[in-house]
Design a protein around this motif. Structure first.
Motif, mmCIF file in Angstrom:
data_model
loop_
_atom_site.group_PDB
_atom_site.id
_atom_site.type_symbol
_atom_site.label_atom_id
_atom_site.label_comp_id
_atom_site.label_asym_id
_atom_site.label_seq_id
_atom_site.Cartn_x
_atom_site.Cartn_y
_atom_site.Cartn_z
ATOM 1 N N TRP A 65 0.907 -1.232 0.032
ATOM 2 C CA TRP A 65 0.113 -0.328 -0.162
ATOM 3 C C TRP A 65 0.887 1.202 0.048
ATOM 4 C CZ3 TRP A 65 -1.224 4.599 2.551
ATOM 5 C CH2 TRP A 65 -2.453 5.130 2.098
ATOM 6 N N GLN A 66 0.856 1.925 -1.275
ATOM 7 C CA GLN A 66 1.670 3.095 -1.251
ATOM 8 C C GLN A 66 0.843 4.213 -1.992
ATOM 9 O OE1 GLN A 66 5.067 1.908 -3.371
ATOM 10 N NE2 GLN A 66 5.935 0.874 -1.828
ATOM 11 N N LEU A 67 1.244 5.384 -1.209
ATOM 12 C CA LEU A 67 0.716 6.663 -2.113
ATOM 13 C C LEU A 67 1.291 6.883 -3.453
ATOM 14 C CD1 LEU A 67 0.201 8.887 0.953
ATOM 15 C CD2 LEU A 67 -1.556 7.894 0.052
ATOM 16 N N SER A 68 0.535 7.436 -4.086
ATOM 17 C CA SER A 68 1.320 7.884 -5.402
ATOM 18 C C SER A 68 1.012 9.450 -5.812
ATOM 19 C CB SER A 68 0.659 7.065 -6.788
ATOM 20 O OG SER A 68 1.214 7.473 -8.148
ATOM 21 N N LYS A 69 2.020 10.054 -6.604
ATOM 22 C CA LYS A 69 1.742 11.299 -7.034
ATOM 23 C C LYS A 69 0.850 11.458 -8.180
ATOM 24 C CE LYS A 69 6.068 13.220 -4.727
ATOM 25 N NZ LYS A 69 7.262 13.685 -4.926
ATOM 26 N N GLU A 70 0.703 10.345 -8.994
ATOM 27 C CA GLU A 70 -0.067 10.358 -10.017
ATOM 28 C C GLU A 70 -1.130 9.349 -9.983
ATOM 29 O OE1 GLU A 70 2.476 8.902 -13.155
ATOM 30 O OE2 GLU A 70 3.627 10.768 -13.153
ATOM 31 N N ARG A 71 -2.303 9.769 -10.523
ATOM 32 C CA ARG A 71 -3.277 8.763 -10.700
ATOM 33 C C ARG A 71 -3.109 7.515 -11.491
ATOM 34 N NH1 ARG A 71 -8.985 9.457 -9.437
ATOM 35 N NH2 ARG A 71 -8.522 11.728 -9.549
ATOM 36 N N LYS A 72 -3.139 6.420 -11.004
ATOM 37 C CA LYS A 72 -2.613 5.121 -11.934
ATOM 38 C C LYS A 72 -3.901 4.626 -12.592
ATOM 39 C CE LYS A 72 1.500 4.261 -9.330
ATOM 40 N NZ LYS A 72 2.238 3.241 -8.619
ATOM 41 N N GLN A 73 -3.884 3.685 -13.465
ATOM 42 C CA GLN A 73 -4.963 3.144 -13.920
ATOM 43 C C GLN A 73 -5.339 2.138 -13.415
ATOM 44 O OE1 GLN A 73 -6.637 3.636 -17.214
ATOM 45 N NE2 GLN A 73 -5.646 5.649 -17.045
ATOM 46 N N PRO A 74 -6.914 1.755 -13.184
ATOM 47 C CA PRO A 74 -7.053 0.582 -12.313
ATOM 48 C C PRO A 74 -6.663 -0.715 -12.970
ATOM 49 C CG PRO A 74 -8.697 2.121 -13.134
ATOM 50 C CD PRO A 74 -7.818 2.575 -13.886
ATOM 51 N N THR A 75 -6.231 -1.572 -12.180
ATOM 52 C CA THR A 75 -5.683 -2.872 -12.438
ATOM 53 C C THR A 75 -6.608 -3.943 -11.842
ATOM 54 O OG1 THR A 75 -4.532 -2.985 -10.237
ATOM 55 C CG2 THR A 75 -3.391 -2.061 -12.470
ATOM 56 N N PHE A 76 -6.776 -4.996 -12.513
ATOM 57 C CA PHE A 76 -7.566 -6.241 -12.374
ATOM 58 C C PHE A 76 -6.412 -7.417 -12.322
ATOM 59 C CE2 PHE A 76 -10.033 -9.871 -13.463
ATOM 60 C CZ PHE A 76 -10.928 -9.824 -12.588
ATOM 61 N N PHE A 77 -6.889 -8.271 -11.237
ATOM 62 C CA PHE A 77 -6.257 -9.567 -11.080
ATOM 63 C C PHE A 77 -7.114 -10.516 -10.324
ATOM 64 C CE2 PHE A 77 -4.554 -7.153 -7.717
ATOM 65 C CZ PHE A 77 -4.322 -8.045 -6.746
ATOM 66 N N VAL A 78 -6.800 -11.804 -10.438
ATOM 67 C CA VAL A 78 -7.571 -13.035 -9.801
ATOM 68 C C VAL A 78 -6.665 -13.818 -8.725
ATOM 69 C CG1 VAL A 78 -8.890 -14.872 -9.842
ATOM 70 C CG2 VAL A 78 -9.273 -13.061 -11.636
ATOM 71 N N VAL A 79 -6.875 -14.009 -7.650
ATOM 72 C CA VAL A 79 -5.984 -14.592 -6.683
ATOM 73 C C VAL A 79 -6.799 -16.050 -6.228
ATOM 74 C CG1 VAL A 79 -4.686 -14.777 -4.501
ATOM 75 C CG2 VAL A 79 -4.824 -12.496 -5.831
ATOM 76 N N VAL A 80 -6.279 -17.004 -6.132
ATOM 77 C CA VAL A 80 -6.900 -18.522 -5.801
ATOM 78 C C VAL A 80 -6.711 -18.770 -4.552
ATOM 79 C CG1 VAL A 80 -7.607 -20.802 -6.402
ATOM 80 C CG2 VAL A 80 -7.198 -19.163 -8.217
ATOM 81 N N LEU A 81 -7.447 -18.753 -3.614
ATOM 82 C CA LEU A 81 -7.122 -19.025 -2.171
ATOM 83 C C LEU A 81 -7.815 -20.562 -1.828
ATOM 84 C CD1 LEU A 81 -8.073 -15.881 -0.316
ATOM 85 C CD2 LEU A 81 -5.781 -16.539 -1.264
ATOM 86 N N THR A 82 -6.950 -21.402 -1.137
ATOM 87 C CA THR A 82 -7.529 -22.616 -0.937
ATOM 88 C C THR A 82 -7.784 -22.701 0.646
ATOM 89 O OG1 THR A 82 -6.068 -23.392 -2.708
ATOM 90 C CG2 THR A 82 -7.073 -25.007 -1.247
ATOM 91 N N ASP A 83 -8.962 -22.982 1.033
ATOM 92 C CA ASP A 83 -9.032 -23.380 2.361
ATOM 93 C C ASP A 83 -8.860 -24.603 2.919
ATOM 94 O OD1 ASP A 83 -11.075 -25.120 1.669
ATOM 95 O OD2 ASP A 83 -12.762 -23.838 1.883
ATOM 96 N N ILE A 84 -8.996 -24.720 4.314
ATOM 97 C CA ILE A 84 -8.598 -26.067 4.881
ATOM 98 C C ILE A 84 -9.231 -27.243 4.539
ATOM 99 C CG2 ILE A 84 -10.415 -26.031 6.742
ATOM 100 C CD1 ILE A 84 -7.994 -26.493 8.837
ATOM 101 N N ASP A 85 -10.374 -27.296 3.651
ATOM 102 C CA ASP A 85 -10.844 -28.449 3.027
ATOM 103 C C ASP A 85 -10.498 -28.438 1.605
ATOM 104 O OD1 ASP A 85 -12.241 -29.015 5.473
ATOM 105 O OD2 ASP A 85 -13.980 -27.637 5.104
#
Length: 121
Positions: free
Chosen positions: A7-27
């Motif tokens: 988490w960092q502040l920026s001096k410029e407005r950056k374009q939105p980014t999209f990504f997917v993370v896959v989390l696995t639960d205990i089961d």
């Protein structure tokens, strides 16, 4: 996980980014976390410091820094393009301050029927 670069502040407005993370639960069940991160202007981070002449004109000084914000959708279904469209819709309503309640919009998205795997989207 929604801001892997930190988490960092920026001096410029950056374009939105999209990504997917896959989390696995205990089961060993997968949870697909679709993340849309965008940068929002942060005004007056120093408290109530006033600029000379600001009270007279009534103008707010322009933002000098932008802070990252993330919208996250978690699902057991793997439909990244549909989730990207849903998060994009929420982002558009939020950023453009459209006359739609975010709570109503999200409730409507959550009540959508999802087709069975292998079926049409």
């Amino acid at each position: 996980f929604c801001q892997p670069g930190g988490w960092q502040l920026s001096k410029e407005r950056k374009q939105p980014t999209f990504f997917v993370v896959v989390l696995t639960d205990i089961d060993s069940e997968r949870h697909y976390c679709s993340c849309l991160t965008f940068y929002e202007a942060e005004i007056n981070l120093q408290g109530t410091k006033e600029m000379e002449g600001e009270e007279e004109s009534g103008l707010i000084p322009p933002a000098e820094v932008f802070a990252p914000k993330s919208l996250v959708l978690v699902s057991r279904l793997d439909y990244p393009e549909i989730f990207r469209a849903c998060l994009g819709l929420i982002y558009t309503v939020y950023v453009d301050s459209l006359n739609v309640s975010l709570e109503t919009l999200i409730a409507n998205l959550c009540s959508c029927l999802v087709p069975a795997s292998g079926g049409s989207q």
